[in-house]
Every structure is written in C-alpha cells, then in structure tokens.
Design a protein around this motif. Sequence first.
Motif, PDB file in Angstrom:
ATOM      1  N   PRO A  43       0.822  -1.207   0.000  1.00  0.00           N
ATOM      2  CA  PRO A  43       0.000   0.000   0.000  1.00  0.00           C
ATOM      3  C   PRO A  43       0.857   1.258   0.000  1.00  0.00           C
ATOM      4  O   PRO A  43       1.843   1.365   0.709  1.00  0.00           O
ATOM      5  CB  PRO A  43      -0.802  -0.123   1.300  1.00  0.00           C
ATOM      6  CG  PRO A  43      -0.007  -1.037   2.150  1.00  0.00           C
ATOM      7  CD  PRO A  43       0.680  -1.990   1.220  1.00  0.00           C
ATOM      8  N   THR A  44       0.500   2.221  -0.817  1.00  0.00           N
ATOM      9  CA  THR A  44       1.140   3.530  -0.840  1.00  0.00           C
ATOM     10  C   THR A  44       0.020   4.560  -0.876  1.00  0.00           C
ATOM     11  O   THR A  44      -1.165   4.223  -0.797  1.00  0.00           O
ATOM     12  CB  THR A  44       2.037   3.697  -2.082  1.00  0.00           C
ATOM     13  OG1 THR A  44       1.206   3.677  -3.250  1.00  0.00           O
ATOM     14  CG2 THR A  44       3.052   2.564  -2.174  1.00  0.00           C
ATOM     15  N   THR A  45       0.381   5.812  -1.060  1.00  0.00           N
ATOM     16  CA  THR A  45      -0.657   6.828  -1.094  1.00  0.00           C
ATOM     17  C   THR A  45      -1.568   6.655  -2.307  1.00  0.00           C
ATOM     18  O   THR A  45      -2.626   7.259  -2.373  1.00  0.00           O
ATOM     19  CB  THR A  45      -0.014   8.227  -1.147  1.00  0.00           C
ATOM     20  OG1 THR A  45       0.918   8.276  -2.240  1.00  0.00           O
ATOM     21  CG2 THR A  45       0.723   8.523   0.134  1.00  0.00           C
ATOM     22  N   ALA A  46      -1.157   5.811  -3.268  1.00  0.00           N
ATOM     23  CA  ALA A  46      -1.988   5.595  -4.453  1.00  0.00           C
ATOM     24  C   ALA A  46      -2.943   4.424  -4.288  1.00  0.00           C
ATOM     25  O   ALA A  46      -3.681   4.086  -5.207  1.00  0.00           O
ATOM     26  CB  ALA A  46      -1.094   5.361  -5.677  1.00  0.00           C
ATOM     27  N   SER A  47      -2.938   3.782  -3.114  1.00  0.00           N
ATOM     28  CA  SER A  47      -3.714   2.563  -2.945  1.00  0.00           C
ATOM     29  C   SER A  47      -5.137   2.818  -2.473  1.00  0.00           C
ATOM     30  O   SER A  47      -5.874   1.883  -2.235  1.00  0.00           O
ATOM     31  CB  SER A  47      -3.023   1.648  -1.930  1.00  0.00           C
ATOM     32  OG  SER A  47      -3.069   2.233  -0.642  1.00  0.00           O
ATOM     33  N   GLY A  48      -5.529   4.062  -2.324  1.00  0.00           N
ATOM     34  CA  GLY A  48      -6.881   4.362  -1.879  1.00  0.00           C
ATOM     35  C   GLY A  48      -6.931   5.063  -0.547  1.00  0.00           C
ATOM     36  O   GLY A  48      -7.961   5.625  -0.184  1.00  0.00           O
ATOM     37  N   ARG A  49      -5.829   5.067   0.232  1.00  0.00           N
ATOM     38  CA  ARG A  49      -5.806   5.791   1.500  1.00  0.00           C
ATOM     39  C   ARG A  49      -5.767   7.279   1.225  1.00  0.00           C
ATOM     40  O   ARG A  49      -5.000   7.765   0.390  1.00  0.00           O
ATOM     41  CB  ARG A  49      -4.589   5.387   2.337  1.00  0.00           C
ATOM     42  CG  ARG A  49      -4.703   4.022   2.972  1.00  0.00           C
ATOM     43  CD  ARG A  49      -3.533   3.749   3.904  1.00  0.00           C
ATOM     44  NE  ARG A  49      -3.495   4.684   5.028  1.00  0.00           N
ATOM     45  CZ  ARG A  49      -2.559   4.647   5.978  1.00  0.00           C
ATOM     46  NH1 ARG A  49      -1.578   3.769   5.914  1.00  0.00           N
ATOM     47  NH2 ARG A  49      -2.581   5.524   6.977  1.00  0.00           N
ATOM     48  N   THR A  50      -6.602   8.015   1.909  1.00  0.00           N
ATOM     49  CA  THR A  50      -6.616   9.469   1.806  1.00  0.00           C
ATOM     50  C   THR A  50      -6.640  10.057   3.206  1.00  0.00           C
ATOM     51  O   THR A  50      -6.959   9.372   4.181  1.00  0.00           O
ATOM     52  CB  THR A  50      -7.849   9.965   1.027  1.00  0.00           C
ATOM     53  OG1 THR A  50      -9.040   9.517   1.702  1.00  0.00           O
ATOM     54  CG2 THR A  50      -7.846   9.437  -0.400  1.00  0.00           C
ATOM     55  N   CYS A  51      -6.298  11.332   3.315  1.00  0.00           N
ATOM     56  CA  CYS A  51      -6.299  12.028   4.602  1.00  0.00           C
ATOM     57  C   CYS A  51      -6.965  13.373   4.377  1.00  0.00           C
ATOM     58  O   CYS A  51      -6.316  14.346   3.985  1.00  0.00           O
ATOM     59  CB  CYS A  51      -4.863  12.184   5.112  1.00  0.00           C
ATOM     60  SG  CYS A  51      -4.732  12.937   6.740  1.00  0.00           S
ATOM     61  N   ARG A  52      -8.273  13.411   4.590  1.00  0.00           N
ATOM     62  CA  ARG A  52      -9.061  14.614   4.317  1.00  0.00           C
ATOM     63  C   ARG A  52      -9.849  15.017   5.557  1.00  0.00           C
ATOM     64  O   ARG A  52     -10.262  14.169   6.341  1.00  0.00           O
ATOM     65  CB  ARG A  52     -10.016  14.359   3.156  1.00  0.00           C
ATOM     66  CG  ARG A  52      -9.301  14.036   1.850  1.00  0.00           C
ATOM     67  CD  ARG A  52     -10.270  13.613   0.774  1.00  0.00           C
ATOM     68  NE  ARG A  52      -9.594  13.292  -0.475  1.00  0.00           N
ATOM     69  CZ  ARG A  52     -10.141  12.635  -1.480  1.00  0.00           C
ATOM     70  NH1 ARG A  52     -11.403  12.222  -1.386  1.00  0.00           N
ATOM     71  NH2 ARG A  52      -9.454  12.384  -2.574  1.00  0.00           N
ATOM     72  N   THR A  88      -6.190   9.277  11.646  1.00  0.00           N
ATOM     73  CA  THR A  88      -5.839  10.501  10.926  1.00  0.00           C
ATOM     74  C   THR A  88      -6.325  10.474   9.478  1.00  0.00           C
ATOM     75  O   THR A  88      -6.681  11.520   8.927  1.00  0.00           O
ATOM     76  CB  THR A  88      -4.327  10.761  10.980  1.00  0.00           C
ATOM     77  OG1 THR A  88      -3.620   9.606  10.509  1.00  0.00           O
ATOM     78  CG2 THR A  88      -3.889  11.059  12.407  1.00  0.00           C
ATOM     79  N   ASP A  89      -6.360   9.297   8.850  1.00  0.00           N
ATOM     80  CA  ASP A  89      -6.945   9.205   7.497  1.00  0.00           C
ATOM     81  C   ASP A  89      -8.395   9.660   7.522  1.00  0.00           C
ATOM     82  O   ASP A  89      -8.860  10.374   6.622  1.00  0.00           O
ATOM     83  CB  ASP A  89      -6.889   7.763   6.976  1.00  0.00           C
ATOM     84  CG  ASP A  89      -5.503   7.313   6.570  1.00  0.00           C
ATOM     85  OD1 ASP A  89      -4.546   8.102   6.686  1.00  0.00           O
ATOM     86  OD2 ASP A  89      -5.369   6.152   6.130  1.00  0.00           O
ATOM     87  N   TRP A  90      -9.123   9.246   8.566  1.00  0.00           N
ATOM     88  CA  TRP A  90     -10.564   9.514   8.658  1.00  0.00           C
ATOM     89  C   TRP A  90     -10.834  10.952   9.106  1.00  0.00           C
ATOM     90  O   TRP A  90     -11.683  11.645   8.533  1.00  0.00           O
ATOM     91  CB  TRP A  90     -11.189   8.532   9.639  1.00  0.00           C
ATOM     92  CG  TRP A  90     -12.552   8.881  10.118  1.00  0.00           C
ATOM     93  CD1 TRP A  90     -13.734   8.810   9.414  1.00  0.00           C
ATOM     94  CD2 TRP A  90     -12.906   9.344  11.427  1.00  0.00           C
ATOM     95  NE1 TRP A  90     -14.785   9.201  10.196  1.00  0.00           N
ATOM     96  CE2 TRP A  90     -14.314   9.539  11.441  1.00  0.00           C
ATOM     97  CE3 TRP A  90     -12.181   9.602  12.592  1.00  0.00           C
ATOM     98  CZ2 TRP A  90     -14.989   9.986  12.576  1.00  0.00           C
ATOM     99  CZ3 TRP A  90     -12.851  10.043  13.713  1.00  0.00           C
ATOM    100  CH2 TRP A  90     -14.239  10.230  13.699  1.00  0.00           C
ATOM    101  N   ALA A  91     -10.087  11.426  10.118  1.00  0.00           N
ATOM    102  CA  ALA A  91     -10.394  12.729  10.711  1.00  0.00           C
ATOM    103  C   ALA A  91      -9.656  13.884  10.043  1.00  0.00           C
ATOM    104  O   ALA A  91     -10.030  15.033  10.235  1.00  0.00           O
ATOM    105  CB  ALA A  91     -10.070  12.704  12.203  1.00  0.00           C
ATOM    106  N   GLY A  92      -8.610  13.599   9.270  1.00  0.00           N
ATOM    107  CA  GLY A  92      -7.938  14.644   8.524  1.00  0.00           C
ATOM    108  C   GLY A  92      -6.608  15.072   9.112  1.00  0.00           C
ATOM    109  O   GLY A  92      -6.269  14.733  10.259  1.00  0.00           O
ATOM    110  N   PRO A  93      -5.821  15.835   8.342  1.00  0.00           N
ATOM    111  CA  PRO A  93      -4.455  16.179   8.742  1.00  0.00           C
ATOM    112  C   PRO A  93      -4.351  17.099   9.953  1.00  0.00           C
ATOM    113  O   PRO A  93      -3.297  17.168  10.577  1.00  0.00           O
ATOM    114  CB  PRO A  93      -3.879  16.843   7.483  1.00  0.00           C
ATOM    115  CG  PRO A  93      -5.067  17.298   6.691  1.00  0.00           C
ATOM    116  CD  PRO A  93      -6.144  16.311   6.978  1.00  0.00           C
ATOM    117  N   ALA A  94      -5.408  17.812  10.303  1.00  0.00           N
ATOM    118  CA  ALA A  94      -5.344  18.678  11.485  1.00  0.00           C
ATOM    119  C   ALA A  94      -5.407  17.886  12.785  1.00  0.00           C
ATOM    120  O   ALA A  94      -5.119  18.419  13.864  1.00  0.00           O
ATOM    121  CB  ALA A  94      -6.489  19.697  11.449  1.00  0.00           C
TER     122      ALA A  94
END
Length: 357
Positions: free
Chosen positions: A215-224, A293-299
């Motif tokens: 898994p990398t950042t291109a695998s579907g994981r996001t941080c929004r 942090t993926d779910w709640a966002g970078p803050a």
Amino acid sequence: MTTDTTDTAELDALLRDCVARGTASVVRARHAVNLPMLDLWADALGDPNPVYRDASAAAATGRAGIVAPPTMIQAWTMPSLPALAATLSQVPGYAPYLDGETPTGTASDNPTAAAHRLLTAHGYAARAATRCRQEYHREARIGDHLTCESALTTVSARKRTALGPGYFVTTRMTFRDQDGAKVATVDWTVLCFRTPERQPPVAAAPDTRAEPPRPTTASGRTCRPLTAAPQVGDRTPVTTIPITPTFVIATAFATQDFYAAHHDADWTRTSLHRPGIFTNILATTGLVGGVVTDWAGPATRLLEVDLRLLAPNHTGDTLALDGVVTAVRGNDLELRVTGTNSLGPHVQAGVRAHLPA
C-alpha cells in the motif's frame, strides 16, 4: 494465557531484584528528527498525511512546520544493528557486526537489559512485543533531538502462552526533547518466551499468487478533513493492507527494527516455529494511528494509542482495520480500532485524539 506453576523461585527472585533497583537508563537518538526518515516511514506504511512531508500543508493545520508521526516515536532511539547484534548474537546475519567477538554477558547497571539477559540465560530467548501504550505530550518537529529514559516497571510471573512459556517484561520509556521537555511516554511490554522443544519447524506454505503491490498513497488511502462533527458510533472506512514480504521488511526497517523475525523467513521458521516473517508492533501502531488521521484529517492531533497484539500478521495474509467512535468530549474523541486477518483478531486498540476547532 495462565500462570505457570513450574518452580521458578530462583529466577523470579533475580527478576524481582532487577525491578527493585529502580535505575533508569538514558539513550540519546543518533540523529535529530529529519525529513528522510519521515519519508521512509510514510512510504513504508503508505501514510498519506501531508503534515509529515509538506511544510505548507502542516502550516495550513496551524502547525509551525512539518511534524513527525507521533506513532513513530520509538523509531528514533531503537538500537542500531551493531547494538542489537551484541544482545542477539544467536541470530544469523548479525555476526559481521560483532568483529568476530562474542558478547560476554557482563553485568550492567541497566535493569531492563539485566532482566533480558537473565531470561535469555534461562532459555527464554525468543521475543514478541505484545502491548504498546504511547501517550503524546507534543508532536516532535524537524530538528528535535530526542532522548529516551527507560525504567523497568514490572516482570510477570511465568505464564503459559500460545507461543510457549514465558515472562512479560514491561518498560516505561519517557521521551524528551533537547530542552528536557516531555514529548511522549511509552509503556512497552515484551514476552520473553521459550519455544516448545518438541514442536517441529513449520514449513512455509506454498504461495502461487503474485505479490500484490504494497500500500502507498496511491492505494486508496486518503487524509481529508471531516465534513461533519463526529458522533459516538461513527465508523471509519476500512483500511485493507496486503501483508507482503516487501511490506513486512520495509515497515520493520522504517521503524528501525532489525529483529530477524521481521526479515529472515528461514530463521523465523526454524527458531520461532512460525510459518514465516511477520509485521512488528511498531508498524501496527503506525497503521492504527493512520486509521484515525486518514478519517479525521491532517489537522488531527493524536493524544494516545494503546494497543494489544493478538494473532500475528504473516506474509501472504491481509489485514483489515477500522475504528468506531466511542466518546466525544468537546474537541477530544476516543475510538476503538480493531484489525483482523485470516487468523482472527490481530490488534485491539484505544485511540484518543484532538480535533482543532
């Protein structure tokens, strides 16, 4: 897991003496917190949080600059490969770092090291981390030079476990910055166990499948950022991690963990009677923090991760992680994060986090 009634009175007394000493050891990180190590860690775990790499993204969340993943805290002061070789000389592959000399096992003022030497000398030479509780007082920043003060807090009575009979050794680690301010506190429990003598080595199961990409950042994981205020019962997306050899080895090295069970399949099968290499607890800690942090966002600011490991993550398996919100107190929230693989539950964790207004 049950208490073993085998007569271990002499060893138990020696271990109690180690705990009673109350002496702490202090280790200074070889390197200050730096961007190359953050990049390596984020790449290996596939963590997309931009505050670990991008100064402008970090500034957008109110931070002064790039911060280190809080769950990475132990990586900064993990033992170097030569230092590990001096304590694990029985592991093939470490010998070149010893200059042909065998450690003598001489006395040390470090009670934790003394307890581990005692257990190894009595046949409890295998190691498996079982619990990690990390409390974060502040985020480490680029340029911080950390020290770790370690103190042996408890050694259990001998227990019967699925891995074999052994002792649970718990250490309290306090991480401070160059000014002496607390950065994190970690309670770290390791099972020192004796592998069953009559158990034959486990053969590697044939695997004809092509290795999926790690898994990398291109695998579907996001941080929004969240689009709505969190509520009790809210669930995070499921994060699915293929446990490939690349993932196991990359995450072990990114967390500076050179224990052979995370990179040497032959040794792991013959010495630990496991079917192959498996992920380390520091990788799991990073993944658990990433679920939040993926779910709640970078803050999001992680405040605590408290986890227990159960079934191991062997190569060829898949880990599925998700979390549920269990409490909301103003801008602070608590989540229960669980991860399962084909063997059953791999990790059960509690996470506390802060969401800035």
